[in-house]
Design a protein around this motif. Structure first.
Motif, mmCIF file in Angstrom:
data_model
loop_
_atom_site.group_PDB
_atom_site.id
_atom_site.type_symbol
_atom_site.label_atom_id
_atom_site.label_comp_id
_atom_site.label_asym_id
_atom_site.label_seq_id
_atom_site.Cartn_x
_atom_site.Cartn_y
_atom_site.Cartn_z
ATOM 1 N N ARG A 14 -12.079 24.019 5.293
ATOM 2 C CA ARG A 14 -13.256 23.134 5.325
ATOM 3 C C ARG A 14 -13.647 22.787 6.756
ATOM 4 O O ARG A 14 -14.821 22.574 7.044
ATOM 5 C CB ARG A 14 -12.964 21.829 4.587
ATOM 6 C CG ARG A 14 -13.076 21.922 3.109
ATOM 7 C CD ARG A 14 -12.856 20.547 2.482
ATOM 8 N NE ARG A 14 -13.026 20.615 1.049
ATOM 9 C CZ ARG A 14 -12.371 19.857 0.197
ATOM 10 N NH1 ARG A 14 -11.513 18.966 0.628
ATOM 11 N NH2 ARG A 14 -12.577 19.990 -1.088
ATOM 12 N N GLY A 16 -13.694 24.536 9.450
ATOM 13 C CA GLY A 16 -14.442 25.549 10.195
ATOM 14 C C GLY A 16 -13.702 26.871 10.188
ATOM 15 O O GLY A 16 -12.736 27.053 9.445
ATOM 16 N N TRP A 17 -14.161 27.784 11.003
ATOM 17 C CA TRP A 17 -13.563 29.121 11.062
ATOM 18 C C TRP A 17 -12.132 29.031 11.583
ATOM 19 O O TRP A 17 -11.888 28.452 12.636
ATOM 20 C CB TRP A 17 -14.388 30.030 11.958
ATOM 21 C CG TRP A 17 -15.694 30.397 11.343
ATOM 22 C CD1 TRP A 17 -16.903 29.837 11.620
ATOM 23 C CD2 TRP A 17 -15.922 31.377 10.337
ATOM 24 N NE1 TRP A 17 -17.875 30.422 10.838
ATOM 25 C CE2 TRP A 17 -17.306 31.378 10.049
ATOM 26 C CE3 TRP A 17 -15.094 32.262 9.649
ATOM 27 C CZ2 TRP A 17 -17.869 32.220 9.103
ATOM 28 C CZ3 TRP A 17 -15.666 33.104 8.712
ATOM 29 C CH2 TRP A 17 -17.039 33.084 8.447
ATOM 30 N N LYS A 48 -16.169 29.803 -2.636
ATOM 31 C CA LYS A 48 -16.551 30.980 -1.869
ATOM 32 C C LYS A 48 -15.976 30.805 -0.472
ATOM 33 O O LYS A 48 -16.355 29.887 0.253
ATOM 34 C CB LYS A 48 -18.067 31.129 -1.800
ATOM 35 C CG LYS A 48 -18.495 32.372 -1.053
ATOM 36 C CD LYS A 48 -19.966 32.619 -1.256
ATOM 37 C CE LYS A 48 -20.550 33.800 -0.630
ATOM 38 N NZ LYS A 48 -20.042 34.650 0.237
ATOM 39 N N GLU A 50 -15.536 32.635 3.056
ATOM 40 C CA GLU A 50 -16.084 33.737 3.834
ATOM 41 C C GLU A 50 -15.081 34.229 4.867
ATOM 42 O O GLU A 50 -14.223 33.470 5.325
ATOM 43 C CB GLU A 50 -17.371 33.294 4.526
ATOM 44 C CG GLU A 50 -18.477 32.972 3.548
ATOM 45 C CD GLU A 50 -19.760 32.559 4.223
ATOM 46 O OE1 GLU A 50 -19.724 32.063 5.372
ATOM 47 O OE2 GLU A 50 -20.817 32.731 3.596
ATOM 48 N N HIS A 61 -13.332 30.734 6.422
ATOM 49 C CA HIS A 61 -13.789 29.350 6.273
ATOM 50 C C HIS A 61 -14.418 29.179 4.902
ATOM 51 O O HIS A 61 -14.797 30.146 4.234
ATOM 52 C CB HIS A 61 -14.753 28.943 7.397
ATOM 53 C CG HIS A 61 -16.199 29.257 7.140
ATOM 54 N ND1 HIS A 61 -17.128 28.282 6.912
ATOM 55 C CD2 HIS A 61 -16.861 30.423 7.071
ATOM 56 C CE1 HIS A 61 -18.312 28.847 6.719
ATOM 57 N NE2 HIS A 61 -18.174 30.138 6.819
ATOM 58 N N ALA A 63 -17.283 28.494 2.564
ATOM 59 C CA ALA A 63 -18.719 28.732 2.696
ATOM 60 C C ALA A 63 -19.512 27.465 2.418
ATOM 61 O O ALA A 63 -19.112 26.637 1.607
ATOM 62 C CB ALA A 63 -19.157 29.836 1.744
ATOM 63 N N ASP A 64 -20.634 27.347 3.092
ATOM 64 C CA ASP A 64 -21.539 26.226 2.842
ATOM 65 C C ASP A 64 -21.961 26.255 1.385
ATOM 66 O O ASP A 64 -22.212 27.318 0.824
ATOM 67 C CB ASP A 64 -22.775 26.329 3.732
ATOM 68 C CG ASP A 64 -22.450 26.130 5.190
ATOM 69 O OD1 ASP A 64 -21.396 25.540 5.490
ATOM 70 O OD2 ASP A 64 -23.246 26.568 6.042
ATOM 71 N N GLY A 65 -22.010 25.104 0.767
ATOM 72 C CA GLY A 65 -22.415 25.014 -0.623
ATOM 73 C C GLY A 65 -21.271 25.131 -1.598
ATOM 74 O O GLY A 65 -21.435 24.906 -2.788
ATOM 75 N N SER A 66 -20.069 25.503 -1.115
ATOM 76 C CA SER A 66 -18.918 25.513 -2.013
ATOM 77 C C SER A 66 -18.573 24.079 -2.367
ATOM 78 O O SER A 66 -18.872 23.151 -1.610
ATOM 79 C CB SER A 66 -17.706 26.158 -1.342
ATOM 80 O OG SER A 66 -17.775 27.554 -1.448
ATOM 81 N N SER A 67 -17.942 23.918 -3.483
ATOM 82 C CA SER A 67 -17.606 22.579 -3.953
ATOM 83 C C SER A 67 -16.786 21.824 -2.915
ATOM 84 O O SER A 67 -15.772 22.304 -2.446
ATOM 85 C CB SER A 67 -16.817 22.675 -5.258
ATOM 86 O OG SER A 67 -16.400 21.393 -5.651
ATOM 87 N N THR A 68 -17.266 20.650 -2.555
ATOM 88 C CA THR A 68 -16.523 19.816 -1.610
ATOM 89 C C THR A 68 -15.704 18.767 -2.325
ATOM 90 O O THR A 68 -14.999 17.994 -1.708
ATOM 91 C CB THR A 68 -17.485 19.113 -0.624
ATOM 92 O OG1 THR A 68 -18.433 18.373 -1.368
ATOM 93 C CG2 THR A 68 -18.174 20.127 0.263
#
Length: 74
Positions: A14, A16-17, A48, A50, A61, A63-68
């Motif tokens: 979450r 970052g990379w 997701k 990536e 990392h 992915a944006d939009g994955s469940s937080t």
């Protein structure tokens, strides 16, 4: 994978990379074990994750939009 390691891995992804060698060292895993843990985490929580390759090193990392709001049990 224990709940605490799962939570820690998810937190790293979450943030970052994350370079694969750094994650493998942090958890004391071989590269193939890290890849399996990431795959299992993604499937278990429908995430997701990536991957990109920079200078021959895989990085991962969340992915944006994955469940937080993923809840990892202890």
């Amino acid at each position: 994978m224990t709940g605490s390691k799962e939570r820690e891995l998810l937190g790293q992804l979450r943030a970052g990379w994350c370079p694969a060698p750094t994650l493998a060292r942090q958890f004391g895993w071989q590269p193939h074990t890290l890849r399996g843990a990431i795959s299992k985490l993604a499937k278990k929580h429908n995430l997701k994750i990536e991957r990109r390759r920079e200078n021959g090193i895989n990085q991962y990392h969340l992915a944006d939009g994955s469940s937080t709001s993923v809840q990892v049990e202890p």
